[in-house]
Motif scaffolding. Sequence first.
Motif, short mmCIF file in Angstrom:
data_model
loop_
_atom_site.label_atom_id
_atom_site.label_comp_id
_atom_site.label_asym_id
_atom_site.label_seq_id
_atom_site.Cartn_x
_atom_site.Cartn_y
_atom_site.Cartn_z
N UNK A 77 0.83 -1.20 0.00
CA UNK A 77 0.00 0.00 0.00
C UNK A 77 0.87 1.26 0.00
N UNK A 78 1.92 1.25 0.80
CA UNK A 78 2.82 2.40 0.86
C UNK A 78 3.48 2.64 -0.51
N UNK A 79 3.94 1.56 -1.15
CA UNK A 79 4.58 1.70 -2.46
C UNK A 79 3.57 2.18 -3.51
N UNK B 142 7.89 -2.05 -9.85
CA UNK B 142 8.66 -2.31 -8.63
C UNK B 142 7.86 -3.19 -7.67
N UNK B 143 6.56 -2.97 -7.58
CA UNK B 143 5.70 -3.79 -6.73
C UNK B 143 5.65 -5.21 -7.30
N UNK B 144 5.53 -5.31 -8.61
CA UNK B 144 5.53 -6.62 -9.26
C UNK B 144 6.83 -7.36 -8.98
N UNK B 145 7.96 -6.67 -9.09
CA UNK B 145 9.26 -7.28 -8.87
C UNK B 145 9.40 -7.78 -7.44
N UNK B 146 9.02 -6.96 -6.47
CA UNK B 146 9.23 -7.31 -5.07
C UNK B 146 8.20 -8.29 -4.52
N UNK B 147 6.96 -8.20 -5.01
CA UNK B 147 5.90 -9.01 -4.41
C UNK B 147 5.26 -10.02 -5.36
N UNK B 148 5.62 -9.96 -6.63
CA UNK B 148 5.10 -10.93 -7.60
C UNK B 148 3.63 -10.78 -7.91
#
Length: 95
Positions: free
Chosen positions: A17-19, A29-35
């Motif tokens: 949510x913060x990102x 970046x969200x996709x990369x870090x959290x899939x």
Amino acid sequence: MKDETKKFTDRELDRIIEMAWEDRTPFDAITFQFGISEQETIEIMRREMKPSSFKMWRERVQGRKTKHSKLRDSNTKTFKSTRQKHITHNKISKR
């Protein structure tokens, strides 16, 4: 609808949510870090926020060049908050 919904801890949800709220953090970046995809991020935001907050967020990010890597100007610099911890593939490094 997907057969399997990804489960996140409260801490991971808070970070997603913060990102998503950060103007200069692209969905990639969200996709990369959290899939999760941009659409899954939107679904999390819809589920976790009040309707009025979600509507305000969607209006802010809709078509925003800094949230979509393909629309970004190549000169756009990224920003890293001093509060942001070093994250590698969704694992917060131990100090």
